[in-house]
Structure formats: C-alpha cells, structure tokens
Scaffold this active site. Structure first.
Site, mmCIF file in Angstrom:
data_model
loop_
_atom_site.group_PDB
_atom_site.id
_atom_site.type_symbol
_atom_site.label_atom_id
_atom_site.label_comp_id
_atom_site.label_asym_id
_atom_site.label_seq_id
_atom_site.Cartn_x
_atom_site.Cartn_y
_atom_site.Cartn_z
ATOM 1 N N PRO A 11 -2.595 -1.762 4.302
ATOM 2 C CA PRO A 11 -1.245 -2.279 4.489
ATOM 3 C C PRO A 11 -0.151 -1.212 4.481
ATOM 4 O O PRO A 11 -0.191 -0.273 3.692
ATOM 5 C CB PRO A 11 -1.055 -3.245 3.311
ATOM 6 C CG PRO A 11 -2.094 -2.860 2.316
ATOM 7 C CD PRO A 11 -3.249 -2.316 3.112
ATOM 8 N N ASN A 12 0.789 -1.405 5.379
ATOM 9 C CA ASN A 12 2.005 -0.604 5.532
ATOM 10 C C ASN A 12 1.779 0.750 6.197
ATOM 11 O O ASN A 12 2.753 1.448 6.498
ATOM 12 C CB ASN A 12 2.741 -0.427 4.182
ATOM 13 C CG ASN A 12 3.237 -1.733 3.634
ATOM 14 O OD1 ASN A 12 3.919 -2.472 4.338
ATOM 15 N ND2 ASN A 12 2.870 -2.064 2.407
ATOM 16 N N ARG A 19 9.354 6.178 7.464
ATOM 17 C CA ARG A 19 10.003 6.195 6.149
ATOM 18 C C ARG A 19 9.165 7.020 5.183
ATOM 19 O O ARG A 19 7.984 7.232 5.394
ATOM 20 C CB ARG A 19 10.134 4.761 5.616
ATOM 21 C CG ARG A 19 11.191 4.003 6.388
ATOM 22 C CD ARG A 19 10.910 2.530 6.435
ATOM 23 N NE ARG A 19 11.036 1.880 5.144
ATOM 24 C CZ ARG A 19 10.620 0.648 4.909
ATOM 25 N NH1 ARG A 19 10.038 -0.047 5.867
ATOM 26 N NH2 ARG A 19 10.763 0.103 3.735
ATOM 27 N N TYR A 24 4.512 10.797 2.558
ATOM 28 C CA TYR A 24 3.397 10.517 3.471
ATOM 29 C C TYR A 24 3.368 11.391 4.725
ATOM 30 O O TYR A 24 2.469 11.245 5.549
ATOM 31 C CB TYR A 24 3.425 9.030 3.873
ATOM 32 C CG TYR A 24 3.290 8.107 2.682
ATOM 33 C CD1 TYR A 24 2.159 8.166 1.871
ATOM 34 C CD2 TYR A 24 4.295 7.204 2.354
ATOM 35 C CE1 TYR A 24 2.039 7.333 0.767
ATOM 36 C CE2 TYR A 24 4.177 6.369 1.247
ATOM 37 C CZ TYR A 24 3.051 6.443 0.463
ATOM 38 O OH TYR A 24 2.923 5.618 -0.630
ATOM 39 N N ASN A 75 -8.629 4.346 4.390
ATOM 40 C CA ASN A 75 -7.442 4.504 3.548
ATOM 41 C C ASN A 75 -6.996 3.083 3.222
ATOM 42 O O ASN A 75 -6.319 2.441 4.023
ATOM 43 C CB ASN A 75 -6.331 5.266 4.271
ATOM 44 C CG ASN A 75 -5.132 5.462 3.343
ATOM 45 O OD1 ASN A 75 -5.050 4.846 2.281
ATOM 46 N ND2 ASN A 75 -4.199 6.324 3.741
ATOM 47 N N ALA A 78 -2.400 0.214 -0.583
ATOM 48 C CA ALA A 78 -2.192 -0.438 -1.892
ATOM 49 C C ALA A 78 -3.413 -1.218 -2.366
ATOM 50 O O ALA A 78 -3.617 -1.383 -3.579
ATOM 51 C CB ALA A 78 -0.978 -1.356 -1.821
ATOM 52 N N HIS A 81 -5.912 -0.085 -5.216
ATOM 53 C CA HIS A 81 -5.678 -0.251 -6.652
ATOM 54 C C HIS A 81 -5.838 -1.689 -7.132
ATOM 55 O O HIS A 81 -5.678 -1.957 -8.316
ATOM 56 C CB HIS A 81 -4.262 0.255 -6.994
ATOM 57 C CG HIS A 81 -3.924 1.551 -6.306
ATOM 58 N ND1 HIS A 81 -4.597 2.715 -6.571
ATOM 59 C CD2 HIS A 81 -3.022 1.846 -5.331
ATOM 60 C CE1 HIS A 81 -4.103 3.697 -5.806
ATOM 61 N NE2 HIS A 81 -3.154 3.182 -5.044
ATOM 62 N N GLU A 99 -13.421 7.509 1.059
ATOM 63 C CA GLU A 99 -12.044 7.057 0.818
ATOM 64 C C GLU A 99 -11.091 8.230 1.077
ATOM 65 O O GLU A 99 -11.361 9.346 0.626
ATOM 66 C CB GLU A 99 -11.948 6.609 -0.641
ATOM 67 C CG GLU A 99 -10.572 6.171 -1.091
ATOM 68 C CD GLU A 99 -10.544 5.910 -2.612
ATOM 69 O OE1 GLU A 99 -11.517 6.276 -3.323
ATOM 70 O OE2 GLU A 99 -9.532 5.371 -3.074
ATOM 71 N N HIS A 101 -6.774 9.449 1.222
ATOM 72 C CA HIS A 101 -5.362 9.156 0.971
ATOM 73 C C HIS A 101 -4.510 10.313 1.453
ATOM 74 O O HIS A 101 -4.897 11.481 1.295
ATOM 75 C CB HIS A 101 -5.095 8.947 -0.521
ATOM 76 C CG HIS A 101 -5.810 7.759 -1.079
ATOM 77 N ND1 HIS A 101 -5.373 6.474 -0.875
ATOM 78 C CD2 HIS A 101 -6.950 7.664 -1.785
ATOM 79 C CE1 HIS A 101 -6.217 5.635 -1.456
ATOM 80 N NE2 HIS A 101 -7.190 6.332 -2.015
ATOM 81 N N SER A 103 -1.376 10.951 0.236
ATOM 82 C CA SER A 103 -0.792 11.495 -0.992
ATOM 83 C C SER A 103 -1.904 11.654 -2.037
ATOM 84 O O SER A 103 -3.070 11.342 -1.763
ATOM 85 C CB SER A 103 0.310 10.563 -1.502
ATOM 86 O OG SER A 103 -0.249 9.335 -1.936
ATOM 87 N N ARG A 108 0.824 10.326 -9.169
ATOM 88 C CA ARG A 108 1.977 9.438 -8.966
ATOM 89 C C ARG A 108 2.054 8.412 -10.111
ATOM 90 O O ARG A 108 1.726 8.732 -11.239
ATOM 91 C CB ARG A 108 1.867 8.791 -7.575
ATOM 92 C CG ARG A 108 1.872 9.852 -6.451
ATOM 93 C CD ARG A 108 1.717 9.237 -5.084
ATOM 94 N NE ARG A 108 2.832 8.347 -4.780
ATOM 95 C CZ ARG A 108 2.845 7.487 -3.751
ATOM 96 N NH1 ARG A 108 1.802 7.430 -2.930
ATOM 97 N NH2 ARG A 108 3.886 6.710 -3.543
ATOM 98 N N ARG A 112 -1.441 3.717 -9.871
ATOM 99 C CA ARG A 112 -2.246 4.248 -8.754
ATOM 100 C C ARG A 112 -3.481 5.000 -9.242
ATOM 101 O O ARG A 112 -4.252 5.524 -8.459
ATOM 102 C CB ARG A 112 -1.397 5.168 -7.876
ATOM 103 C CG ARG A 112 -0.244 4.471 -7.201
ATOM 104 C CD ARG A 112 0.451 5.352 -6.188
ATOM 105 N NE ARG A 112 1.798 4.876 -5.933
ATOM 106 C CZ ARG A 112 2.119 3.935 -5.052
ATOM 107 N NH1 ARG A 112 1.197 3.379 -4.302
ATOM 108 N NH2 ARG A 112 3.381 3.541 -4.888
HETATM 109 O O1 CA2 Z 1 -1.490 8.179 -0.069
HETATM 110 C C1 CA2 Z 1 -2.020 7.235 0.534
HETATM 111 O O2 CA2 Z 1 -2.597 7.379 1.601
HETATM 112 C C2 CA2 Z 1 -1.924 5.822 -0.059
HETATM 113 O O3 CA2 Z 1 -3.120 5.124 0.265
HETATM 114 C C3 CA2 Z 1 -0.724 5.173 0.608
HETATM 115 C C4 CA2 Z 1 -0.417 3.780 0.052
HETATM 116 C C5 CA2 Z 1 -0.325 3.812 -1.460
HETATM 117 O O4 CA2 Z 1 -0.179 2.480 -1.948
HETATM 118 C C6 CA2 Z 1 -1.556 4.434 -2.104
HETATM 119 O O5 CA2 Z 1 -1.358 4.497 -3.503
HETATM 120 C C7 CA2 Z 1 -1.773 5.841 -1.566
HETATM 121 C C8 CA2 Z 1 0.913 3.267 0.619
HETATM 122 C C9 CA2 Z 1 0.963 3.190 2.108
HETATM 123 C C10 CA2 Z 1 2.367 2.840 2.518
HETATM 124 O O6 CA2 Z 1 2.684 3.524 3.707
HETATM 125 C C11 CA2 Z 1 3.992 3.660 4.034
HETATM 126 C C12 CA2 Z 1 4.266 4.533 5.056
HETATM 127 C C13 CA2 Z 1 5.566 4.761 5.433
HETATM 128 C C14 CA2 Z 1 6.606 4.094 4.809
HETATM 129 C C15 CA2 Z 1 6.311 3.215 3.788
HETATM 130 C C16 CA2 Z 1 5.013 2.988 3.395
#
Ligand code: CA2
Length: 146
Positions: A11-12, A19, A24, A75, A78, A81, A99, A101, A103, A108, A112
């Site tokens: 997701p996202n 953003r 990221y 990847n 969210a 977790h 897996e 990521h 970040s 963090r 997470r």
């Molecule tokens: O670091 C990563 O790849 C994560 O999987 C990214 C997730 C986060 O919940 C994990 O803890 C680590 C969040 C993805 C959200 O992506 C966005 C990208 C641009 C703007 C907002 C959110």
C-alpha cells in the site's frame, strides 16, 4: 517460456516520487519497475511487477507467484508490520521470498521494528532506496542459479 520472478508492492507505494522523497527517494514505482525489468533481462529472467493497496489482492499475488513464478520479491509496505495474512500466504508457497524496503524500518518508529514478513522470508534488504530492489534481485539470481 520460463517462469517470472514476482515483484510485489504494497500500500501507498504507488505514491513514490510524489511525497516524502527524503525517506523514500525521488524515483517513482514505474522507475523502479524499469530498473528491475532491465536487471532481470540482463540476467536472463522475466518479472511480473505489481502493486496493490488491498491486502487480499497481495495474498492473491503471492498465491499466483507460488503457482506461476520462480521467486518473490516483496515490499509489503505497512502490511510488513501488521499482516499475519501475508505471513501465512508466504509460508504456504514453495518459492523463495525476499523482503525489500526502501527505508530502514529498524531505524524509524518502534512500530516498524516488527516484521511478520521477515519471519516467512529467506532474507531482507532494507535502507538502500531503489537499490534495495536490485540487491533483492541479485539475491534471487544467486539463489536460482545455485
Ligand atoms: O521503506 C519501505 O520500503 C517501507 O516498506 C515503506 C512503507 C512503510 O510503511 C514501511 O515501514 C517501510 C510505506 C510506503 C509508503 O509509501 C509512500 C510513498 C510516497 C509517499 C507516501 C508514502
């Protein structure tokens, strides 16, 4: 025709590049797909690259990868977790799962630090931006060639 490596995004991640570039990076998910497609081609592999904001669709993708693919790079965003469903789905397939990521979640927020997906994966690569995907692919190439 050889079976593809599935690269599954949670997701996202469709918002990448629009953003929070300080966390990221500035590359879009389409940019990352191109990088992965080129790396796979150079090593004689194909990929299926997909993204969903819906947990059940990601479970379906993992099941598809188990039937029609050779490996999974995920990847889970969210759902990393929170998702016992992803843990169960990965445990239920016999292809290896890596897996990745962008970040470094361990550096963090404390929520997470727990990854359900790590517990079902061969290994985890995090903290290298888009390069985490390419390092994940390299790990898959090595696994599949060994
Ligand atoms: O670091 C990563 O790849 C994560 O999987 C990214 C997730 C986060 O919940 C994990 O803890 C680590 C969040 C993805 C959200 O992506 C966005 C990208 C641009 C703007 C907002 C959110």
């Amino acid at each position: 025709m050889s079976k593809p490596i599935y690269i599954i995004n949670g997701p996202n991640l469709n918002l990448l590049g629009t953003r929070e570039p300080e966390i990221y990076g500035s590359q879009t998910l389409a940019d990352i797909e191109t990088l992965c497609r080129n790396a796979a081609k150079a090593n004689g592999f194909k990929i299926e690259f997909l993204q969903s904001n819906i947990e059940g669709e990601i479970v379906d993708a993992i099941q598809d990868a188990g039937k029609k693919g050779v490996a999974i790079i995920i990847n889970p965003a969210a759902y990393t977790h929170t998702s016992v469903a992803l843990y169960d789905a990965i445990k239920a397939v016999s292809v290896p799962c890596i897996e990745v990521h962008l970040s470094q979640p361990a550096a963090r927020e404390s929520f997470r630090r727990r990854s359900f997906v790590s517990e079902a994966s061969v290994g985890t690569i995090s903290g290298f931006g888009a390069n985490s995907y390419l390092l994940g692919l390299q790990a898959v190439f090595d696994l599949l060639k060994s």
